[in-house]
Design an enzyme around this catalytic site. Sequence first.
Site, mmCIF file in Angstrom:
data_model
loop_
_atom_site.group_PDB
_atom_site.id
_atom_site.type_symbol
_atom_site.label_atom_id
_atom_site.label_comp_id
_atom_site.label_asym_id
_atom_site.label_seq_id
_atom_site.Cartn_x
_atom_site.Cartn_y
_atom_site.Cartn_z
ATOM 1 N N ASP A 70 25.800 9.174 5.153
ATOM 2 C CA ASP A 70 25.605 8.086 4.189
ATOM 3 C C ASP A 70 24.445 7.189 4.618
ATOM 4 O O ASP A 70 24.072 6.255 3.905
ATOM 5 C CB ASP A 70 26.901 7.292 3.951
ATOM 6 C CG ASP A 70 27.410 6.600 5.196
ATOM 7 O OD1 ASP A 70 26.813 6.774 6.274
ATOM 8 O OD2 ASP A 70 28.420 5.862 5.086
ATOM 9 N N SER A 71 23.827 7.510 5.757
ATOM 10 C CA SER A 71 22.566 6.864 6.135
ATOM 11 C C SER A 71 21.522 7.089 5.040
ATOM 12 O O SER A 71 20.505 6.400 4.995
ATOM 13 C CB SER A 71 22.051 7.405 7.475
ATOM 14 O OG SER A 71 22.034 8.819 7.467
ATOM 15 N N ASP A 113 29.523 13.291 4.443
ATOM 16 C CA ASP A 113 30.028 11.987 4.904
ATOM 17 C C ASP A 113 30.792 11.301 3.768
ATOM 18 O O ASP A 113 30.230 11.095 2.678
ATOM 19 C CB ASP A 113 28.800 11.132 5.275
ATOM 20 C CG ASP A 113 29.037 10.225 6.448
ATOM 21 O OD1 ASP A 113 30.162 10.199 6.971
ATOM 22 O OD2 ASP A 113 28.072 9.537 6.851
ATOM 23 N N LYS A 142 33.262 13.903 7.133
ATOM 24 C CA LYS A 142 33.259 12.913 8.222
ATOM 25 C C LYS A 142 33.759 11.588 7.663
ATOM 26 O O LYS A 142 33.446 11.230 6.533
ATOM 27 C CB LYS A 142 31.851 12.755 8.795
ATOM 28 C CG LYS A 142 31.790 11.731 9.926
ATOM 29 C CD LYS A 142 30.475 11.761 10.671
ATOM 30 C CE LYS A 142 29.392 10.913 10.062
ATOM 31 N NZ LYS A 142 29.706 9.480 9.944
ATOM 32 N N GLU A 144 34.746 7.364 9.062
ATOM 33 C CA GLU A 144 34.553 6.393 10.142
ATOM 34 C C GLU A 144 35.855 5.668 10.487
ATOM 35 O O GLU A 144 36.658 5.362 9.602
ATOM 36 C CB GLU A 144 33.500 5.347 9.731
ATOM 37 C CG GLU A 144 32.114 5.926 9.534
ATOM 38 C CD GLU A 144 31.067 4.848 9.247
ATOM 39 O OE1 GLU A 144 31.394 3.649 9.275
ATOM 40 O OE2 GLU A 144 29.915 5.235 8.972
ATOM 41 N N GLU A 211 28.954 6.709 18.394
ATOM 42 C CA GLU A 211 27.675 6.038 18.129
ATOM 43 C C GLU A 211 27.591 4.733 18.918
ATOM 44 O O GLU A 211 28.497 3.886 18.842
ATOM 45 C CB GLU A 211 27.547 5.752 16.618
ATOM 46 C CG GLU A 211 26.227 5.090 16.259
ATOM 47 C CD GLU A 211 25.883 5.179 14.771
ATOM 48 O OE1 GLU A 211 26.631 5.813 13.999
ATOM 49 O OE2 GLU A 211 24.848 4.602 14.392
#
Length: 295
Positions: A70-71, A113, A142, A144, A211
Amino acid sequence: MNPKPAQPPAASPYGTLPAAPPAAARKPISLPRLREMHAQGEKITMLTAYDATFAAVADAAGVECLLVGDSLGMVCQGLTSTVGVTLETMRHHTECVARGLRRAQATAWLIGDLPFGSYHESKEQALRSAVVLMQAGAHMVKLEGGGWTTDTVHFLVERGIPVCAHLGLTPQTVHALGGYRVQGKGDEAAATLKRQAHELQDAGAAMLVLEMVPAALSAALTTELKHCATIGIGAGVGTAGQVLVLHDMLGMNLGKMPKFVHNFMNDAGSVRGAMQAYVNAVKEGRFPVDTQHAW
Ligand code: KIV
């Protein structure tokens, strides 16, 4: 009459995808293959990808895992954080990347993501969102966070959806964290991060992105987690694999380059060359360098 010599295929415009490698050159990267690499201590390489061409080039360069991160909100959409990225946007880019990999008969493992808000309500909402990305071509999703995400990870894995977890600096919660800062510093924070990582492994997460986590902590966790491969970004050389944001490692970050990034374009003549240099440096344990790229 002499037969005409074979002609090379006509050049096609708009970024031709690379020729497919010979069928036997590389087996498709699968979950069992990733587990085997992890067990044998072979470093796993991952880059982000957001479109068909970069995905095919990264695959041709030997990158094993591609993350449609999602960057892309910051890299492709010009947002100031990943918070505004929607599931529909993630579906679109996952489909673009998957199409690029298919056209190039590529072998990379594709991770989609789950964006902010797409798995926070309930396990059922997470499943519906994961289905969208899997049907767009992802092999794994993925998400978070730790603690509250454990049940969700278990729910997805039980239903046949491989999951990559993400701890440390979790950009979707940047406002709660107060900025892009190193996480897991100090005994209490390190213990929480370790506990959450073990819970995620026990829930079935096959991979865990760490991260901006101190190198010593991620190296210790990597040794402890036998069934979940740690993938570091700003987490030192001691993780089972590494990931970087594509545009950062190509030197296309016009802001302040994060400390954990190396510009692989500097010494490469091409994008593919830069990606190959990244793969080689990760495989050989030459990137990252703890004294330079980690905390
Ligand atoms: O969104 C993303 O690209 C990521 C990586 C930085 C791990 O989550």
